[in-house]
Design a protein around this motif. Structure first.
Motif, PDB file in Angstrom:
ATOM      1  N   MET A 172       0.750  -1.132   0.078  1.00 50.46           N
ATOM      2  CA  MET A 172       0.011  -0.007   0.005  1.00 50.46           C
ATOM      3  C   MET A 172       0.921   1.210   0.200  1.00 50.46           C
ATOM      4  N   GLU A 173       0.221   2.423  -0.371  1.00 45.53           N
ATOM      5  CA  GLU A 173       0.951   3.639  -0.582  1.00 45.53           C
ATOM      6  C   GLU A 173       0.116   4.536   0.109  1.00 45.53           C
ATOM      7  N   VAL A 174       0.927   5.517   0.901  1.00 43.86           N
ATOM      8  CA  VAL A 174       0.411   6.820   1.494  1.00 43.86           C
ATOM      9  C   VAL A 174       1.357   8.100   0.969  1.00 43.86           C
ATOM     10  N   ARG A 175       0.477   8.766   0.581  1.00 40.26           N
ATOM     11  CA  ARG A 175       1.128  10.109   0.270  1.00 40.26           C
ATOM     12  C   ARG A 175       0.734  11.386   0.927  1.00 40.26           C
ATOM     13  N   ILE A 176       1.705  12.090   1.327  1.00 43.84           N
ATOM     14  CA  ILE A 176       1.428  13.089   2.331  1.00 43.84           C
ATOM     15  C   ILE A 176       2.333  14.279   1.914  1.00 43.84           C
ATOM     16  N   ILE A 183      11.558  14.605   5.498  1.00 43.11           N
ATOM     17  CA  ILE A 183      10.883  15.762   5.354  1.00 43.11           C
ATOM     18  C   ILE A 183      11.807  17.130   5.765  1.00 43.11           C
ATOM     19  N   ARG A 235       2.926   6.927  11.218  1.00 42.93           N
ATOM     20  CA  ARG A 235       3.172   5.872  12.438  1.00 42.93           C
ATOM     21  C   ARG A 235       2.035   5.007  12.584  1.00 42.93           C
ATOM     22  N   ALA A 236       1.044   5.520  12.539  1.00 41.55           N
ATOM     23  CA  ALA A 236      -0.248   4.629  12.942  1.00 41.55           C
ATOM     24  C   ALA A 236      -0.560   3.724  11.683  1.00 41.55           C
ATOM     25  N   VAL A 237      -0.352   4.114  10.323  1.00 41.07           N
ATOM     26  CA  VAL A 237      -0.409   3.278   9.423  1.00 41.07           C
ATOM     27  C   VAL A 237       0.518   2.038   9.618  1.00 41.07           C
ATOM     28  N   PRO A 283       5.897  17.807   9.127  1.00 40.71           N
ATOM     29  CA  PRO A 283       5.985  16.949  10.421  1.00 40.71           C
ATOM     30  C   PRO A 283       4.582  16.622  10.981  1.00 40.71           C
ATOM     31  N   ALA A 284       3.540  17.466  10.486  1.00 41.46           N
ATOM     32  CA  ALA A 284       2.310  17.143  10.973  1.00 41.46           C
ATOM     33  C   ALA A 284       1.810  16.012  10.514  1.00 41.46           C
ATOM     34  N   HIS A 285       2.459  15.400   9.625  1.00 39.07           N
ATOM     35  CA  HIS A 285       1.835  13.924   9.097  1.00 39.07           C
ATOM     36  C   HIS A 285       2.601  12.829   9.417  1.00 39.07           C
ATOM     37  N   LEU A 286       3.606  13.069  10.325  1.00 37.77           N
ATOM     38  CA  LEU A 286       4.492  11.994  11.025  1.00 37.77           C
ATOM     39  C   LEU A 286       3.331  11.118  11.569  1.00 37.77           C
ATOM     40  N   SER A 287       2.449  11.287  12.347  1.00 36.84           N
ATOM     41  CA  SER A 287       1.903  10.705  13.528  1.00 36.84           C
ATOM     42  C   SER A 287       1.099   9.627  12.557  1.00 36.84           C
ATOM     43  N   VAL A 288       0.392  10.128  11.160  1.00 37.31           N
ATOM     44  CA  VAL A 288      -0.325   9.292  10.478  1.00 37.31           C
ATOM     45  C   VAL A 288       0.221   8.134   9.806  1.00 37.31           C
TER      46      VAL A 288
END
Ligand SMILES: Nc1ncnc2c1ncn2[C@@H]1O[C@H](COP(=O)(O)OP(=O)(O)O)[C@@H](O)[C@H]1O
Ligand SMILES: Nc1ncnc2c1ncn2[C@@H]1O[C@H](COP(=O)(O)OP(=O)(O)O)[C@@H](O)[C@H]1O
Lengths: 128, 136, 128, 136
Positions: free
Chosen positions: C1-5, C48, C16-18, C9-14
Motif C-alpha cells: 500500500m501507498e501513503v502520500r502526504i 521531511i 506511524r499509525a499506518v 512534520p504534522a503528518h508523521l503521526s499518521v
C-alpha cells in the motif's frame, strides 16, 4: 493526503486507523471520531465489494478548518452507484454531514465509483 | 461435541475456546457459565473482513443454548457488516426461541447501535454480569 | 500500500499509525511494532527535513511473509544522502533488519532521496 | 513568575499548567511537589513536530529548580528528536548543577531509550513517586 490500497477487506482497518489519527489530531469529539471511522469504513466496504478483481482503492483525506473531507474511488464493473434505499446508504447519511456517490467513466472504457463525504468536528447527528 | 467452526476450536475443562487460526483481527471465546447459557466474548474489530467469522460462531451456538450472550466489550470497531450479523442473529434467535443478549459497554459499540436505532430492537446490557444475571 | 502526504512534520503521526496497524495485524511482537514505528518515523523525519518546499512524501508498505518492507521518498535539493555517521542513521540500523538510503535523479533535473527498510516480525535487535 | 513558554501558561494555586494552544499532539503540565523540585508531565507523542515545544518548556524550568523530573509515562511515542531533547537537557542540567530524573514507564518510552543506549546515560525511574522520592 492520499492512501492507495488493494481493494481488499484486509486493508479496511488501516484506512480506519488513518481516519482516526487525523480526526483525533484535528480535535474531533470522540463521537465524531467514531462516526468518521464508521463512515469511512462503510464507503470503503462498498467500494471494495463492487471493485473489479485486483482493483485499487484510492482514498483522499483533507483536513479543513472545522471538518474532514474524505473521498474514495475504485474501478467497478457497473454503471450503477449503490442504491440510496440500502441500509449502508442510510448509515452513511446518518453518520456524516454530507455524502454523495456516483459513477464516472474511467480509463479503457471502465467505470469508476466514487464516494465523497464531509464530517464536522462536532457531531450533531440524529440517527436513522 | 465437535462443531464446524470457522476457527480452530479447543475444549478445555468445559470451556470452549475458539482460537484465531488466521491473522484475522478478531477473536471469539465461547463459554457456558450456566446450563443452557452460552457467552460469546468477542474482541477485535468487526468489519467486512471479520464479520463472517463472528457469524459462523454465533450461528453454531444458537442450537446449543436457550440464552445467548454476545459480549462486545472488547470490540474496538463495529461496522455495518457486524450490525447485520447481530440483526440476523437476533432474527434467527427469535425463530429458535433463544434469548439474545448483547453486552455493549464502550463508545465504539454503543455509538453504532444507537446511530442505527438498533438499541431499540436488540437487548443490551452494560456488562457481562448484568447480561448473564438478567431474569430470563 | 501507498501513503502520500505533504512533506510536513504534522503528518508523521499518521504514517506511524499506518505502520503500527499493519505490524499489529501481521502479528509483530510488541517490541518489533515499537521499533518499526520509530524506524518509519526516523526515515520520514529525514525525508521531511531534506524535502524541497511544498514537497510530497511517498511511503510504501509491503507486508511480506515474516517481515514488513517500507520504502519512502521525496524530492530533495541535494545529491548527498544523509551521513552514515549520524545519530539518526545509527538509530535506523539498530531498529531494523536492513536499511538503505540513496539519491536518484528525479524529473526536471531534481533529485529524489529514498529510504528502504526491512523489519522482521520478531525483534532481535542489538541496540547501538 | 510569568515565563516565556511555547504554550499558553496558566498559574493556578501554585500549580503551573501549560496548555496546548495549537493542535499539537503533546501536552506538558508543570508542577512543584516540593521546594526546588519541578515535575514536567508530558503526554502525547514526542516527534519532530512536537519536540521543540517540549524543549522550550524543560529548558525554561531548568533555571527554576535543582531537581527536574520529566515524567514520560503518558508518552505514546518517543522519536529521535525527542531523545535529542532529553540528551541536550541532560547536558544543560549538568552545566547548571540541576539533577535530571526521567520517569520511563511503558514500552513506548523504555524501548527507544534502551535501543539507543540512553538508559546508561540518563537516570530513569519506573514511576513519578520513585523519581520525586529518590535521594538527592
Ligand atoms: N436496521 C438495521 N440494522 C442493522 N442491519 C440492518 C438493518 N436493516 C438491514 N440490515 C442489514 O443490512 C443488510 C442489508 O439490508 P437492506 O436494508 O436490505 O439493504 P440493501 O438494500 O443494501 O440490501 C442486511 O443483511 C440486513 O440484515
Ligand atoms: N546517543 C545519543 N542519544 C540521543 N541523542 C543523541 C545521541 N547522540 C547524539 N544525539 C543527538 O542527535 C543529534 C544529532 O547527533 P549527531 O551524532 O551529531 O548526528 P548528526 O551527525 O546527524 O548531527 C544531536 O542533536 C544530539 O543531541
Amino acid at each position: 493526503m492520499e492512501v492507495r490500497i488493494a481493494a481488499s477487506p484486509a486493508h479496511l482497518s488501516v484506512v480506519r486507523a488513518v481516519a482516526a489519527d487525523l480526526a483525533m489530531r484535528a480535535d474531533f469529539t470522540l463521537d465524531a471520531i467514531s462516526d468518521l471511522k464508521m463512515a469511512v469504513d462503510e464507503a470503503c466496504s462498498e467500494l471494495i465489494s463492487r471493485s473489479v478483481p485486483d482493483g485499487e482503492l484510492v482514498c483522499r483525506f483533507a483536513v479543513e478548518s472545522d471538518q474532514i473531507h474524505f473521498s474514495a474511488e475504485s474501478r467497478t464493473g457497473s454503471t450503477q452507484p449503490p442504491s440510496r434505499e440500502s441500509f449502508g446508504w442510510r448509515v452513511l447519511t446518518a453518520l456524516t454531514d454530507a455524502v454523495n456517490t456516483w459513477v464516472v467513466p474511467g480509463p479503457d472504457g471502465a467505470h469508476v465509483l466514487r464516494f465523497d463525504l464531509l464530517k464536522k468536528r462536532a457531531d450533531d447527528v440524529v440517527g436513522l | 461435541m465437535p462443531r464446524q467452526l470457522p476457527f480452530r476450536g479447543r475444549e478445555d475443562s468445559g470451556l470452549t475456546v475458539t482460537e484465531n487460526s488466521s491473522a484475522l483481527p478478531i477473536e471469539v471465546v465461547v463459554d457456558r457459565p450456566a446450563e443452557g447459557v452460552v457467552v460469546a466474548t468477542v474482541s477485535g474489530e468487526v468489519d467486512m473482513l471479520t464479520a463472517p467469522a463472528l457469524r459462523g460462531v454465533v450461528m453454531a451456538e444458537l442450537d446449543e443454548c436457550h440464552v445467548l450472550v454476545i459480549d462486545l466489550s472488547g470490540v474496538g470497531f463495529l461496522g455495518s457488516a457486524g450490525l447485520a450479523v447481530l440483526v440476523e442473529t437476533s432474527h434467527e434467535a427469535q425463530r429458535r426461541q433463544v434469548e439474545l443478549r448483547l453486552v455493549a459497554g464502550g463508545r465504539s459499540v454503543r455509538r453504532p447501535l444507537e446511530i442505527t436505532g438498533l438499541t431499540e430492537v436488540l437487548t443490551t446490557f452494560p456488562s457481562r454480569d448484568d447480561a448473564v444475571g438478567a431474569p430470563g
